[in-house]
Design an enzyme around this catalytic site. Structure first.
Site, PDB file in Angstrom:
ATOM      1  N   ASP A  79      41.784 -13.617  -6.726  1.00 18.72           N
ATOM      2  CA  ASP A  79      42.993 -12.616  -7.312  1.00 18.72           C
ATOM      3  C   ASP A  79      42.420 -12.110  -8.402  1.00 18.72           C
ATOM      4  O   ASP A  79      41.706 -12.536  -9.373  1.00 18.72           O
ATOM      5  CB  ASP A  79      43.992 -13.726  -7.558  1.00 18.72           C
TER       6      ASP A  79
HETATM    7  N1  URA Z   1      43.441 -19.607  -4.632  1.00 13.56           N
HETATM    8  C1  URA Z   1      44.215 -18.556  -5.191  1.00 13.56           C
HETATM    9  O1  URA Z   1      45.522 -18.815  -5.003  1.00 13.56           O
HETATM   10  N2  URA Z   1      43.711 -17.522  -5.736  1.00 13.56           N
HETATM   11  C2  URA Z   1      42.209 -17.349  -6.028  1.00 13.56           C
HETATM   12  O2  URA Z   1      41.902 -16.274  -6.412  1.00 13.56           O
HETATM   13  C3  URA Z   1      41.310 -18.286  -5.095  1.00 13.56           C
HETATM   14  C4  URA Z   1      41.973 -19.262  -4.472  1.00 13.56           C
END
Ligand code: URA
Length: 259
Positions: free
Chosen positions: A116
């Protein structure tokens, strides 16, 4: 690899055009100007076929600089907060952290999976489609470890819930695979996932009434993000590091920096 008869060969102009140095015509001009040198000798003829060996960057220069890594490139990058793992979204993109010419490579570099925008840590990129699919394939069982900071204190039942293999996330019907969790202190833990669902870590903690305030991935398979690699930095992976991605990690999973 040097001198291997099995290495694929490519015309010099095609090789350099694919690495983003310019059009084939522009590469031809570089060659005629004596700016492309292999094993110490300028190559004036851009039609010439070269064996694309792994050591080519050590043997070849373009305008006095070592050739960019040939196709088959795999690298790790320390993703900072605020950049997106996408080729086309608005705002700062992860590809903007790489050398400008690398953005014109064909085959293109792509991230192996995504993090993310507001997650930091270890992300891999490659132009090798087979490697990419091998890492993300559920059959490879490549685990990913995240360091998590939480808004509210842990209640104590999270390890049991996450490891049960029965937790169903909001909007889904298939339970998550068991997740390993090591508690560092009241609001910090590490979780190791064996699959990758959308926003999985944030949604797991939301499912138990908590909220993730910081998320950082520090390991994929048996490969850790080195402490020496600063945020935004990248490093080319050696073949033994790629192999480490597929190594089991059961023996040393609990990286508990316990309070
Ligand atoms: N889980 C999440 O919530 N975000 C990420 O970037 C990776 C795993």
């Amino acid at each position: 690899m040097s001198g291997s008869t099995k290495a694929p060969t490519l015309r010099l102009d095609r090789l350099l055009a694919n690495l983003g140095y310019g059009s084939r015509r522009e590469v031809g001009l570089l060659a005629r100007a004596g700016l492309i040198v292999i094993d110490g000798a300028p190559i004036a003829d851009a039609d010439r076929r070269v064996a694309v060996t792994a050591d080519l960057s050590a043997r070849m220069t373009v305008d006095g600089e070592p050739l960019d890594p040939p196709p088959g490139l795999a690298l790790m990058l320390h993703k900072p907060l605020g950049v997106t793992c996408s080729h086309k979204e608005a705002g700062p993109l992860i590809y903007g952290l790489l050398p400008e010419r690398w953005r014109r490579r064909d085959p293109a570099l792509s991230t192996i999976g995504r993090l993310d925008k507001e997650t930091s840590g270890l992300i891999l990129l490659t132009d090798d489609g087979a490697l990419l699919h091998r890492v993300i394939s559920p059959r490879s069982k490549v685990a990913k470890r995240y360091q998590v900071s939480l808004d509210r204190p842990l209640k104590g039942d999270e390890v049991a819930i996450f490891s049960s293999g029965t937790l169903v996330l909001d909007g889904e019907d298939k339970p998550l695979l068991p997740v390993e969790m090591q508690v560092h202190d009241g609001t910090r833990a590490a979780v190791t996932l064996h699959e990758g669902r959308y926003h999985q870590v944030r949604r797991m903690f939301a499912a138990v009434g908590n909220h993730v305030v910081a998320l950082h991935r520090d390991r994929i398979g048996g490969l850790e993000l080195p402490e020496t690699l600063d945020p935004s930095g990248h490093r080319i992976l050696q073949p033994q590091e790629v192999a480490r991605l597929f190594e089991g990690h059961d023996a040393d999973t609990p990286a508990v920096k316990s309070a």
